[in-house]
Motif scaffolding. Structure first.
Motif, PDB file in Angstrom:
ATOM      1  N   PRO A  87      34.231  69.822  44.430  1.00  0.00           N
ATOM      2  CA  PRO A  87      35.127  70.168  43.319  1.00  0.00           C
ATOM      3  C   PRO A  87      36.514  69.521  43.449  1.00  0.00           C
ATOM      4  O   PRO A  87      37.103  69.122  42.442  1.00  0.00           O
ATOM      5  N   ASP A  88      37.039  69.390  44.678  1.00  0.00           N
ATOM      6  CA  ASP A  88      38.357  68.743  44.840  1.00  0.00           C
ATOM      7  C   ASP A  88      38.320  67.276  44.413  1.00  0.00           C
ATOM      8  O   ASP A  88      39.241  66.789  43.747  1.00  0.00           O
ATOM      9  N   ILE A  89      37.282  66.583  44.815  1.00  0.00           N
ATOM     10  CA  ILE A  89      37.133  65.176  44.385  1.00  0.00           C
ATOM     11  C   ILE A  89      36.970  65.124  42.863  1.00  0.00           C
ATOM     12  O   ILE A  89      37.589  64.299  42.179  1.00  0.00           O
ATOM     13  N   ALA A  90      36.129  66.019  42.339  1.00  0.00           N
ATOM     14  CA  ALA A  90      35.855  66.017  40.896  1.00  0.00           C
ATOM     15  C   ALA A  90      37.130  66.243  40.096  1.00  0.00           C
ATOM     16  O   ALA A  90      37.391  65.539  39.107  1.00  0.00           O
ATOM     17  N   ASN A  91      37.953  67.208  40.504  1.00  0.00           N
ATOM     18  CA  ASN A  91      39.185  67.487  39.758  1.00  0.00           C
ATOM     19  C   ASN A  91      40.174  66.328  39.853  1.00  0.00           C
ATOM     20  O   ASN A  91      40.880  66.023  38.890  1.00  0.00           O
ATOM     21  N   ALA A  92      40.222  65.669  41.015  1.00  0.00           N
ATOM     22  CA  ALA A  92      41.115  64.510  41.150  1.00  0.00           C
ATOM     23  C   ALA A  92      40.681  63.400  40.195  1.00  0.00           C
ATOM     24  O   ALA A  92      41.483  62.857  39.436  1.00  0.00           O
ATOM     25  N   LEU A  93      39.390  63.058  40.211  1.00  0.00           N
ATOM     26  CA  LEU A  93      38.916  61.957  39.361  1.00  0.00           C
ATOM     27  C   LEU A  93      38.972  62.329  37.879  1.00  0.00           C
ATOM     28  O   LEU A  93      39.295  61.485  37.030  1.00  0.00           O
ATOM     29  N   LEU A  94      38.668  63.598  37.544  1.00  0.00           N
ATOM     30  CA  LEU A  94      38.804  64.039  36.144  1.00  0.00           C
ATOM     31  C   LEU A  94      40.241  63.857  35.670  1.00  0.00           C
ATOM     32  O   LEU A  94      40.484  63.496  34.512  1.00  0.00           O
ATOM     33  N   THR A  95      41.199  64.110  36.558  1.00  0.00           N
ATOM     34  CA  THR A  95      42.614  63.955  36.200  1.00  0.00           C
ATOM     35  C   THR A  95      42.901  62.524  35.745  1.00  0.00           C
ATOM     36  O   THR A  95      43.585  62.307  34.743  1.00  0.00           O
ATOM     37  N   GLY A  96      42.349  61.545  36.470  1.00  0.00           N
ATOM     38  CA  GLY A  96      42.560  60.159  36.079  1.00  0.00           C
ATOM     39  C   GLY A  96      41.898  59.832  34.745  1.00  0.00           C
ATOM     40  O   GLY A  96      42.496  59.183  33.874  1.00  0.00           O
ATOM     41  N   VAL A  97      40.666  60.298  34.570  1.00  0.00           N
ATOM     42  CA  VAL A  97      39.936  60.019  33.330  1.00  0.00           C
ATOM     43  C   VAL A  97      40.653  60.653  32.138  1.00  0.00           C
ATOM     44  O   VAL A  97      40.874  60.009  31.103  1.00  0.00           O
ATOM     45  N   ILE A  98      41.054  61.902  32.286  1.00  0.00           N
ATOM     46  CA  ILE A  98      41.679  62.651  31.185  1.00  0.00           C
ATOM     47  C   ILE A  98      43.031  62.056  30.803  1.00  0.00           C
ATOM     48  O   ILE A  98      43.348  61.914  29.623  1.00  0.00           O
ATOM     49  N   THR A  99      43.846  61.714  31.798  1.00  0.00           N
ATOM     50  CA  THR A  99      45.193  61.227  31.465  1.00  0.00           C
ATOM     51  C   THR A  99      45.141  59.811  30.901  1.00  0.00           C
ATOM     52  O   THR A  99      45.886  59.485  29.989  1.00  0.00           O
ATOM     53  N   ASP A 100      44.244  58.968  31.414  1.00  0.00           N
ATOM     54  CA  ASP A 100      44.196  57.588  30.893  1.00  0.00           C
ATOM     55  C   ASP A 100      43.493  57.484  29.545  1.00  0.00           C
ATOM     56  O   ASP A 100      43.610  56.462  28.861  1.00  0.00           O
ATOM     57  N   THR A 101      42.740  58.511  29.145  1.00  0.00           N
ATOM     58  CA  THR A 101      42.104  58.485  27.816  1.00  0.00           C
ATOM     59  C   THR A 101      42.745  59.501  26.869  1.00  0.00           C
ATOM     60  O   THR A 101      42.243  59.672  25.745  1.00  0.00           O
ATOM     61  N   LEU A 102      43.821  60.176  27.301  1.00  0.00           N
ATOM     62  CA  LEU A 102      44.389  61.285  26.514  1.00  0.00           C
ATOM     63  C   LEU A 102      43.272  62.235  26.076  1.00  0.00           C
ATOM     64  O   LEU A 102      43.130  62.553  24.891  1.00  0.00           O
TER      65      LEU A 102
END
Lengths: 325, 325
Positions: A151-166
């Motif tokens: 889950p820690d890895i998932a939340n980190a990578l989701l953060t990048g996906v979400i912020t770069d795609t708004l």
């Protein structure tokens, strides 16, 4: 949609497998993808038994405090390493003070990035302009290396996906992006909470500044623009000294508007200008002419003040963009 | 995550396969999921050779004009049919004037819905509270029936998914939701354009009203609230006579705010109240007590005016919600 030469992927994996102590660096003024890909990579490599030191010249914004390990990101590249990994950075200069030539020049650098402008400055370069984010590339790396996504890895990578795609709103969002987000949710990532913390939440101050900007906004033909003079910040007692509180991104959401501009007076008197355009209009040329840059739909530049001069210089060019579209 | 009895799915499919002339109805005051599931279903059944009449008591908002066939939705249920299909409606009353008891009572009704409050008023009821939207259920139906998803179907169903999840931001977004959106993109759906048209675009008027509301907003402890009196609309010369221009949803995005309220003075003098809460706080009880309803994070009610009385009645209760959380 992975386009990098398969040998580059194999080489990158080889360097990572052989490394013992990795200096992981992301770019100055880190955004969500910088922090997300850095931490996702760090957690994953540690799970493989590597010693990893995550670094960034500038400390992450407190909005990312929900991410495990964000407060352990160091602001110095000192130490003994056998490999450097550069994340989300298009060139060496963007790594800022972390990269110390005297100490680091002899070390191999492996580059992971999604910017088409990447200078391929590593010994291996995994650069995927078709990826939404560097976090999406790190997800592909972890799949390839058989790393279990926590889950820690998932939340980190989701953060990048979400912020770069708004949150999947921008044109770099592909079906693959949704597939990665889906897999990260299935591995325990909390999409709703990541979106809320990384993208949605802001200060009450910035809401008041947004409100004042919207009230001051003018519509001339299909051009909307607004100014944020320093004295407005002072009147509203706004603590943050920079930025437009999302004003230009909000103005471009109006049906009546093809092009939007916001002029922000900086501490030193310069005027920072944010430009946005609806699909079919291109504001990047205007920004380029004035020494800035960006994309057709979102660009910016900085001009000398006073405010009125900057406004008078930019508005006629933007009206021309609308006329000639 | 499909939980409906498999026999219900088989029965629904049976009714659809045997039908020749289908009256498809969605609920009054149609939102994006109502329109999206109605049109997605209509296009798909027509591709199977069925005669389908898509209907809704109220005409769709012009923001949905990008959807193929939206202007052919009829506001009357007159005609000869052998099957009624109800989409996104939790009970018969929500179908409004389209359902004519004298003509329709003898016809079988097949229900597709995702509202947990559905009264199962059909001869077959495919009700999936775990689905993000009725559009997500219709996608599962089309998969089951082997319908080829065209770009028109994909854009209609994406519209429902995007509007009911606020572009994947709400807690009803599951990995399955992302899988459906991914599949719809792969079938030619334009996620970016659907999001822009269905969710993002608004009138310049509503931006000015939002700006005025943000400037008037007050922060008392961790409660933010604002009022939109009729005279403010008049001063700003705002054409739309209802709604808060997204004000309450914007106020709740501030770090400093646990609970937000917006009071809108209606034409008849009543005060419409929108309530929002951060995770961990519940405003639905307050709304229920005052004759309204909703969810813990988003609820609302309507009280008699004048404005000051409504404000004085609601604020103490909201402060209590914050204290007792």
């Amino acid at each position: 949609m992975i386009v990098t030469d398969p040998r580059a992927w194999a080489d990158a994996e080889g360097y990572l497998r052989r490394a013992q102590a990795i200096l992981a660096i992301t770019h100055v003024s880190p955004d969500g993808d910088a922090i997300g890909s850095l931490l996702g990579f760090t957690h994953a490599m540690r799970s493989l038994g590597k010693l990893v030191t995550p670094t960034c010249q500038d400390p992450p914004h407190p909005r990312f405090d929900y991410l495990k390990g964000v407060r352990d990101i160091r602001q110095s590249g000192e130490g003994e390493f056998d490999l450097i990994v550069s994340l989300d950075s298009s060139d060496l200069a963007r790594l800022g003070s972390i990269f110390i030539p005297a100490q680091h020049s002899r070390l191999p650098v492996v580059v992971f990035d999604h910017h088409i402008t990447n200078l391929n400055f590593g010994v291996v370069n995994v650069v995927e302009p078709g990826a939404s984010s560097t976090s999406e590339i790190i997800y592909a790396l972890l799949q390839r290396m058989g790393v279990t996504i926590t889950p820690d890895i998932a939340n980190a990578l989701l953060t990048g996906v979400i912020t770069d795609t708004l949150a999947f709103r921008t044109s770099n969002t592909t079906p693959d992006t949704l597939a990665v987000a889906m897999a990260l949710m299935r591995s325990g990532g909390n999409l709703q909470e990541v979106t809320r913390q990384a993208l949605i939440m802001r200060s009450f101050d910035s809401l008041r500044l947004l409100g004042a900007g919207l009230m001051n906004a003018k519509l001339e033909g299909r051009l909307a623009y607004a100014t944020i003079p320093r004295k407005l910040r002072k009147e509203l007692d706004v603590k943050e000294e920079r930025g437009d509180a999302g004003l230009v991104s909000t103005l471009i959401t109006a049906y009546e508007v093809d092009v939007a501009a916001v002029f922000v007076e900086l501490q030193n008197g310069d005027i920072e200008i944010g430009l946005r355009a609806q699909p079919g209009f291109d504001v990047s040329q205007v920004a380029l002419e004035l020494g800035g840059g960006g994309h057709p739909a979102a660009a910016g530049c900085t001009l000398p003040g006073p405010m009125r001069d900057a406004v008078n210089r930019v508005l006629p060019r933007l009206k021309q963009v609308i006329r000639e579209a």
